[in-house]
Design an enzyme around this catalytic site. Structure first.
Site, PDB file in Angstrom:
ATOM      1  N   LYS A  72     -77.819 -52.438  30.884  1.00 56.38           N
ATOM      2  CA  LYS A  72     -76.863 -51.372  31.195  1.00 56.38           C
ATOM      3  C   LYS A  72     -77.150 -50.134  30.350  1.00 56.38           C
ATOM      4  CE  LYS A  72     -73.002 -54.006  31.279  1.00 56.38           C
ATOM      5  NZ  LYS A  72     -71.571 -54.324  31.346  1.00 56.38           N
ATOM      6  N   GLU A  92     -67.973 -56.313  31.110  1.00 51.25           N
ATOM      7  CA  GLU A  92     -67.446 -55.300  30.219  1.00 51.25           C
ATOM      8  C   GLU A  92     -67.491 -53.977  30.986  1.00 51.25           C
ATOM      9  OE1 GLU A  92     -69.460 -54.938  26.447  1.00 51.25           O
ATOM     10  OE2 GLU A  92     -68.226 -53.198  25.922  1.00 51.25           O
ATOM     11  N   ARG A 119     -80.501 -65.666  33.250  1.00 48.78           N
ATOM     12  CA  ARG A 119     -80.165 -64.410  33.906  1.00 48.78           C
ATOM     13  C   ARG A 119     -81.265 -64.037  34.894  1.00 48.78           C
ATOM     14  NH1 ARG A 119     -78.246 -61.278  29.942  1.00 48.78           N
ATOM     15  NH2 ARG A 119     -78.426 -59.333  31.045  1.00 48.78           N
TER      16      ARG A 119
HETATM   17  P1  ATP Z   1     -74.003 -55.852  28.009  1.00 49.08           P
HETATM   18  O1  ATP Z   1     -73.327 -57.074  27.461  1.00 49.08           O
HETATM   19  O2  ATP Z   1     -75.322 -55.526  27.439  1.00 49.08           O
HETATM   20  O3  ATP Z   1     -73.115 -54.682  28.165  1.00 49.08           O
HETATM   21  P2  ATP Z   1     -74.258 -57.422  30.387  1.00 49.08           P
HETATM   22  O4  ATP Z   1     -75.287 -57.177  31.418  1.00 49.08           O
HETATM   23  O5  ATP Z   1     -74.224 -58.695  29.659  1.00 49.08           O
HETATM   24  O6  ATP Z   1     -74.402 -56.192  29.466  1.00 49.08           O
HETATM   25  P3  ATP Z   1     -71.514 -57.834  31.101  1.00 49.08           P
HETATM   26  O7  ATP Z   1     -70.581 -56.842  31.640  1.00 49.08           O
HETATM   27  O8  ATP Z   1     -71.191 -58.456  29.802  1.00 49.08           O
HETATM   28  O9  ATP Z   1     -72.893 -57.112  31.050  1.00 49.08           O
HETATM   29  O10 ATP Z   1     -71.823 -58.941  32.192  1.00 49.08           O
HETATM   30  C1  ATP Z   1     -70.852 -59.600  32.935  1.00 49.08           C
HETATM   31  C2  ATP Z   1     -71.353 -60.937  33.351  1.00 49.08           C
HETATM   32  O11 ATP Z   1     -72.549 -60.810  34.117  1.00 49.08           O
HETATM   33  C3  ATP Z   1     -71.690 -61.785  32.156  1.00 49.08           C
HETATM   34  O12 ATP Z   1     -71.148 -63.087  32.358  1.00 49.08           O
HETATM   35  C4  ATP Z   1     -73.175 -61.824  32.120  1.00 49.08           C
HETATM   36  O13 ATP Z   1     -73.644 -63.019  31.589  1.00 49.08           O
HETATM   37  C5  ATP Z   1     -73.538 -61.657  33.608  1.00 49.08           C
HETATM   38  N1  ATP Z   1     -74.846 -61.024  33.742  1.00 49.08           N
HETATM   39  C6  ATP Z   1     -75.241 -59.854  33.201  1.00 49.08           C
HETATM   40  N2  ATP Z   1     -76.526 -59.606  33.494  1.00 49.08           N
HETATM   41  C7  ATP Z   1     -76.970 -60.635  34.245  1.00 49.08           C
HETATM   42  C8  ATP Z   1     -78.219 -60.966  34.859  1.00 49.08           C
HETATM   43  N3  ATP Z   1     -79.296 -60.174  34.759  1.00 49.08           N
HETATM   44  N4  ATP Z   1     -78.300 -62.125  35.556  1.00 49.08           N
HETATM   45  C9  ATP Z   1     -77.226 -62.922  35.676  1.00 49.08           C
HETATM   46  N5  ATP Z   1     -76.032 -62.678  35.120  1.00 49.08           N
HETATM   47  C10 ATP Z   1     -75.890 -61.549  34.406  1.00 49.08           C
END
Ligand code: ATP
Ligand code: MG
Length: 566
Positions: free
Chosen positions: A275, A40, A265
């Site tokens: 984030k 996102e 994760r």
């Molecule tokens: P949010 O949804 O809180 O804004 P997010 O960290 O999930 O934050 P996204 O932009 O949705 O951010 O993440 C993009 C991809 O990265 C998603 O598929 C998510 O599952 C993966 N991702 C995010 N954080 C991690 C992590 N710590 N380890 C592995 N994969 C991650």
């Protein structure tokens, strides 16, 4: 702490790759492999995202498939072009080959709308007048079932009419939603008539004011995957409870249906990865920006001096599994050192200079010493390092009254200057306040290059810089941004900010660097001999050289492992 795959285990497929391999063998997807990385655009990418990038792009590379970079840009409020641009740059840097252009979920808004209409026509979606608060109350809890909305049995005609008017902008924000008609008593709360669309009169960074209804994540994500013909939709474990809904939407629509697979994760010690929290650190000025070298963001790590090879290798070493755990930051540094050791030229830099005058060296004379650029890399060659009468040594390499086990320079003692001569300290000069300001030493001309013809030994080899040739530089030393292994572990009434390390940045000015670094460019990586790995900062210039300390030379991870094996 988690157990780490050794190199042999890496050869074995992780569980995600095993699923893909099995699907290839059975012909489930007609030999296709299509994955996606779906950020996102509401912040910069961090090291956790790197794990997901390497998994998704890695699988595509290994199985001859493709991986899309797709922006999941369905929430207009927090998204910005700045984030889109930074994400593209970071994904490319981490080796994510996504073809010539990224994809955007917002490009499918019309298709999503049409599919919503078709669900209404099937009697599987309805327009609901409950407020957000009422919707929460009707949803029930983990132990109690929810209650049906009074709008649940609206006719298909009325739902179609209201939904169209929602889209046309007739209703204010929050006054209506479109919900899936599933089961308000479902044991999985996500399945209790989840919201598909909400009304938001907000500008979207790509679609402008074309839309005033926006799809919710759970509704949008599977549709985006379906449109793109994704085979394996890989996401993190917190979406496991959402998978039934992912499946329900695609089944109800009777459209192409990818398989969702969840993995754990990445969490790292001394690091926050949310984030929202990273944004707070930036917005409230706790760090200098998203690319502050203390940040776990990809651009922060890059500016700190991390190589993408090191990050990719780290992702390989930690592997992929189904259990949440926290990885020791020292392991990331271990992977980093491993790569920097092979690739970084060695140079000499004195961080806290102490002036040394070689009394028996001719005034005005200088000579050039041959230095090896990288003993680990035979192709790296050699360079010339100027030597002259006045030098700088590291302050801490001298002790007037040496303690036991201090083998470096002291009055009356002889040491080797790297690539140069043996010197002996004869005199210590102090100012009125009693501080040492200068050492007066003699050198042995017979020891040029660093060896004594009579075979006599010294116990220390020190780095040095010739005073009249030295470049001035600022060096920034870093420590963890947080002083707790888990920064989110806080006492009552405190926040993660209370766990910030007040000493995470030390700026050392007046450092002295050998002249070889005169033309250094941003992000060049170096090993300052005996000190650590450093990287030329993005703000560095010919007028003002600035270096970031990337990581020290000592491998704390190797030490931890040795202790564990005992
Ligand atoms: P949010 O949804 O809180 O804004 P997010 O960290 O999930 O934050 P996204 O932009 O949705 O951010 O993440 C993009 C991809 O990265 C998603 O598929 C998510 O599952 C993966 N991702 C995010 N954080 C991690 C992590 N710590 N380890 C592995 N994969 C991650
Ligand atoms: Mg997310």
């Amino acid at each position: 702490m988690t157990e780490i795959n050794d190199t042999n285990q890496n050869e074995r497929l992780d569980f995600v790759r095993q699923i893909v391999a099995d699907d290839m063998a059975s012909g489930k997807w007609d030999g296709r492999v299509v994955t996606r990385f779906p950020p996102e655009p509401n912040g910069y990418l961090h090291i956790g995202h790197a794990k997901s990038i390497r998994l998704n792009f890695g699988i595509a590379e290994e199985f001859g498939g493709k991986c899309n970079l797709r922006f999941d840009d369905t929430n207009p409020c927090k998204e910005e072009q700045e984030y889109v641009d930074s994400i593209i740059e970071d994904v490319r840097w981490l080796g994510g080959g996504f073809g010539d252009k990224p994809l955007f979920g917002s490009d499918y808004f019309q298709q999503m709308y049409d599919w919503a209409v078709s669900l209404i026509k099937k009697g599987k979606a309805y327009v609901c007048d409950l407020t957000a608060e009422e919707t929460r109350q009707y949803r029930g809890t983990l132990t109690e079932p929810g209650k049906d909305s009074p709008c649940r049995n609206r006719s298909i005609e009325e739902n179609l009419d209201l939904f169209e008017r929602m889209k046309a902008g007739e209703f204010p924000d929050g006054s209506k939603t479109l919900k899936a008609k599933i089961d308000m008593a479902h044991p999985n709360i996500n399945m209790r008539d989840p919201v598909m669309y909400r009304i938001l009169h907000a500008e979207h960074h790509r679609t402008g004011d074309n839309w005033c209804i926006y799809p919710m994540y759970d509704w949008a994500h599977g549709l985006e995957d379906s449109v793109e013909g994704i085979t394996h939709s890989i996401c993190t474990l917190e979406f496991e409870n959402h998978r039934p809904l992912y499946d329900w939407f695609l089944d109800a629509l009777e459209i192409y249906h990818p398989q969702q697979i969840e993995f754990a994760r990445l969490n790292l010690t001394y690091t926050v990865m949310s984030k929202r929290k990273l944004l707070q650190l930036v917005k409230e000025g706790y760090v200098s920006g998203w690319d502050d070298p203390r940040m776990p963001t990809v651009c922060g790590l890059r500016r700190r001096g991390f190589s993408s090879e090191a990050i990719c290798n780290f992702c390989k070493v930690i592997g992929v599994n189904k259990f949440n755990s926290t990885i020791d930051f020292a392991l990331l540094e271990h992977c980093l050192r491993d790569h920097l050791n092979k690739t970084s030229p060695r140079v000499m830099a004195v961080l806290k200079p102490l002036k040394v005058v070689i009394t028996n060296y001719p005034e005005g004379q200088s000579e050039e010493m041959d230095a090896i650029n990288n003993p680990e890399d035979p192709n790296a060659g050699t360079r010339k390092v100027p030597f002259s009468k006045v030098l700088y040594l590291e302050e801490e390499d001298f002790m007037e009254e040496p303690v036991k086990k201090f083998f470096r320079l002291a009055p009356g003692r002889e040491v080797r200057l790297r690539y140069a001569y043996f010197i002996t300290c004869n005199e210590v000069v102090k100012n009125d306040r009693g501080n040492i300001v200068e050492l007066r030493c003699t050198y042995d001309p017979e020891t040029r290059g660093g060896d004594a013809p009579d075979g006599r030994k010294v116990k220390a080899t020190l780095h040095w810089v010739s005073a009249k040739h030295a470049l001035d530089a600022e060096v920034r030393l870093y420590d963890h941004l947080f002083n707790k292994e888990n920064p989110d572990e806080v006492d009552e009434g405190n926040t993660f900010l209370d766990n910030m390390n007040p000493n995470s940045l030390e700026v050392v000015t007046n450092c002295k660097i050998e002249p070889f670094l005169r033309g250094t460019k941003a992000l060049d990586r170096w090993q300052f001999e005996r000190i650590g790995y450093f990287c030329t900062d993005t703000d560095s210039s010919v007028e003002k050289l600035i270096f970031n300390k990337t990581v020290g030379l000592k491998d704390t991870w190797a030490k931890i492992q040795k202790q564990q094996q005992k």
